[in-house]
Enzyme design. Structure first.
Site, short mmCIF file in Angstrom:
data_model
loop_
_atom_site.label_atom_id
_atom_site.label_comp_id
_atom_site.label_asym_id
_atom_site.label_seq_id
_atom_site.Cartn_x
_atom_site.Cartn_y
_atom_site.Cartn_z
N GLU A 236 -4.24 8.33 6.93
CA GLU A 236 -5.23 7.29 6.02
C GLU A 236 -5.34 6.26 7.57
O GLU A 236 -6.51 5.75 7.41
CB GLU A 236 -4.52 6.73 4.96
N HIS B 191 0.47 -1.14 -0.02
CA HIS B 191 0.10 0.11 0.00
C HIS B 191 0.48 1.15 0.17
O HIS B 191 0.38 1.79 -0.69
CB HIS B 191 -0.79 0.23 1.19
N GLU C 83 1.63 1.94 -3.37
CA GLU C 83 0.40 2.67 -4.05
C GLU C 83 0.79 3.44 -4.38
O GLU C 83 0.88 4.89 -5.08
CB GLU C 83 -0.38 1.41 -3.91
N HIS C 84 1.54 3.89 -2.94
CA HIS C 84 1.41 6.24 -2.83
C HIS C 84 2.39 6.56 -3.81
O HIS C 84 1.69 7.47 -3.95
CB HIS C 84 1.05 6.05 -1.29
#
Lengths: 454, 454
Positions: free
Chosen positions: B153, B73, B76-77
């Site tokens: 997040e 993740h 991905e950012h």
């Protein structure tokens, strides 16, 4: 009719070709029921909306006591609970058994019941929605059961710090104006609500001249008129043929008190949900297009000013954006970010600073072009969904007083200049600002943030 | 090819007409990049997905330490943060300036970068997405800034009791299986993550033979192949021409420990978020269609068993539903409701009872027909969105191993019998069940609920 001309909704009958070759028609049935359609070539499904021009702002007038707050939303729930010819299960089964997407939404100035279904299921949807809206029985037992459901819905919202912040911001910015109240009421007003109060609200507002039916997608206007007329006849809805259609259009904003304020709502959670807001534009304000361009630049995407400054450069927030809400006689401009408590004052300062920068220095040609590209692209992509078209038709009729097709929308966006945006930013900066913070913070944290009443 | 035949994804080249007259094609480029397209007649926009067959479950192998959790993740950012030829702002501007809807999603077994744009913007989107996926620089400074964004997040998710319950249920049901871990890692693992660890993860998995590109809507396959090939050439991505495309398909479920458990996570909030779950079906299980029918009956709409019993009859919850998740070698079946703490034990009992009833008594013909109507209608309406088609193509390639068009999907749904559903319910009832409750409750409340380890 030339599609360059906005739909003048004061005419009773309309029929024109809009951008992209869709056909928009509007008729008024005896008693004042308005029927609008947008036929989209090649569509295999349609979205049907039944709009009633009553929302949470109307509850003072409806009941004259605070216990009426939330009664519009309560009523929306009850309309799914049955009519003389359909039980709650019948209504649910009707939409479920065709895979339809059916729901309802209560807003501050309207309530909308809608369904998205395949083309062959449109007649069913019209029949069931007409029955629900005209012939609810509002059974006393169902009323009590549904009270529990609504209390759970309110608890869910009370546990959502973003929702809490949003409601608090409306209250802070709009003050005593009825638009400032939360749509659903409070646990207290729902506990106090009576079946008689909600029933009166229903009888008073669910009238032919407050009803707007808008359908977009696979729809033929003449067939639609036949279906609606037949469904209304079956319902035997009382019609006053002299009643004028109700609109919510206003020309001038309501006077608001100076709403400068700081609201902190302590919650033992990890993030602080920050909202900075101020009075915005009313729905019929011609400068709304400028405000849309301003928000594209300020907080409308991954390249926006707020996103770049708060998330990309400083890593202070995951979610950050700006928004505008417009109602008939009041509006709100806002910014939102969720961040760690230790960064909350800095983020609030950055929000204020970014709006000020827009007022101080006109945006570059590049940024202006980008904002136009963003809004025009989104508008075009949005029109692929029949629910968006259905919604645009309904809002045009109830609140805006004009319908803009894509071509006219783009023409207006293209006319907005960098100076217009700077002027709009200056106008917002001059408004009293309210800050709301929900989370593990107290007022002292924002001691330097200038939102106190003067 | 006859559309009745599921897409056999073991063939390198495919070209067939699917239900509704769309054309589906698939090619494999040198080095193993798979390109799938579904051309939809009359479409004016397209959704483009770049899928990499790596997800959070792969992080043990990638880094061999818990500090790697969340690295997929995190990566991905970082892919939005720049390449040798595009800054983070360039990437954001590329999509924002055309009003495109662009984002990314990290899942347990794949990562997907996608954009929905107008037809004329497809070449731009292919170029930017190829650059992002193949040529990220993962700058050290950007890494530190983005760490802050990801921590926010995770804080957001930690403050959302529904998210907390969902993560806890996966852990409870799947136990030590890597699919049981939360996708984003934890604050601790993100604090510990290193640029080198994420970089290694990137080099190991972002390879031509793990990349799947799927495009649906306004797309021509030959043009798409040219665009992709050109973009890959520009990127100069190293290709091993002997590499075989990576699939995640498995034939048999992993062995799970007996995962019967009760997890209560105290939170000072109004509602309790309840989830009851058990091992479900793997992605390639042919009985998944039966499970879909079961969930339509159990918790799939306003007329479902759970909705009727828990919300309509008793008013105990606003939100209640059931769901199934399928991964390559493990799956989960679950039920969800949020309710007041005093009703939590009753709601948990009702969930268990409704599943048991489905096992005890076959559904009626009416209810079976309704479930078929619901799923077939939803499937048809869903295909109006090119993002749904893009996603179906990508998942077919990576996880399922077959592509079902609407006709074949409906044929399979129609073959499911009431007995099949009862058998499936019995199979689920026999599984070890786990209950998760997030809110103002403790274990004692569920003393009578049989979820303890035996």
């Amino acid at each position: 009719m030339n599609s360059a001309v906005p739909l003048p909704l004061d005419l009773p009958e309309l029929d024109f070709e809009a951008a992209g070759g869709t056909r928009i028609r509007r008729s008024i049935l005896p008693g004042g029921v308005r029927v609008l359609s947008e036929a989209v070539p090649g569509a295999r499904s349609a979205t049907i909306g039944f709009w009633v021009a009553v929302g949470s702002r109307d509850e003072y007038h409806a009941t004259a006591t605070p216990s009426g707050h939330g009664s519009t939303h309560f009523l929306e729930h009850l309309l799914f609970k049955g009519t003389p010819t359909r039980s709650a299960l019948d209504i649910a089964v009707a939409f479920d058994s065709v895979g339809g997407d059916s729901n309802a939404m209560t807003a501050k100035e309207f309530t909308c019941y809608y369904a998205k279904v395949r083309d062959s299921d449109v007649p069913m949807a019209i029949g069931v929605l007409t029955d629900m809206v005209t012939s609810s029985v509002i059974d006393g037992g169902e009323f009590e059961t549904e009270r529990g459901v609504i209390l759970e819905e309110l608890s869910h919202a009370a546990d959502d710090p973003g929702d809490v912040a949003g409601n608090a911001l409306f209250e802070a910015v709009l003050g005593e104006h009825p638009l400032g109240r939360p749509v659903g009421g409070t646990s207290e007003t729902i506990e106090q609500a009576t079946r008689e109060g909600v029933w009166d609200h229903y009888l008073q507002h669910y009238r032919p001249n407050e009803l707007v039916i808008s359908v977009a997608g696979a729809v033929d206007h003449e067939e639609l008129l036949t279906l609606v007329t037949r469904s209304l006849d079956v319902a035997g809805w009382e019609r006053d043929v002299d009643a004028k259609p109700v609109s919510r259009r206003a020309d001038t904003p309501a006077r608001l008190a100076d709403t400068r304020s700081l609201t902190t709502i302590p919650r033992p959670i990890e993030q602080v949900h920050l909202m900075l807001g101020m009075p915005g534009l009313i729905a019929t304000d011609p400068d709304r297009v400028t405000l849309s361009m301003l928000n594209a630049v300020l907080g409308g995407g991954m390249s926006s000013r707020l996103f770049t400054e708060i998330r990309e450069r400083r890593g202070l927030a995951y979610s950050v954006y700006s928004f505008a809400g417009s109602h008939s006689d009041a509006g709100m401009q806002g910014m939102y970010a969720a961040c760690a408590p230790r960064n909350a004052a800095q983020v609030a300062d950055l929000m204020r600073a970014e709006l000020q920068k827009l007022a101080d220095t006109p945006v570059s040609d590049d940024e202006l072009a980008r904002a136009y590209g963003q809004l025009s692209g989104r508008a075009a992509l949005g029109l692929e969904d029949s629910d968006v078209r259905m919604s645009l038709l309904g809002r045009a009729e109830i609140t805006l007083g004009e319908y803009l097709d894509l071509d006219e929308n783009l023409r207006r966006l293209a006319r907005v200049t960098a100076t217009d945006i700077a002027d709009m930013a200056a106008r917002l900066v001059a408004q009293p600002q309210s800050l709301v913070a929900v989370g593990a913070v107290d007022d002292d944290l924002f001691a330097n943030v200038d939102t106190r009443k003067e």
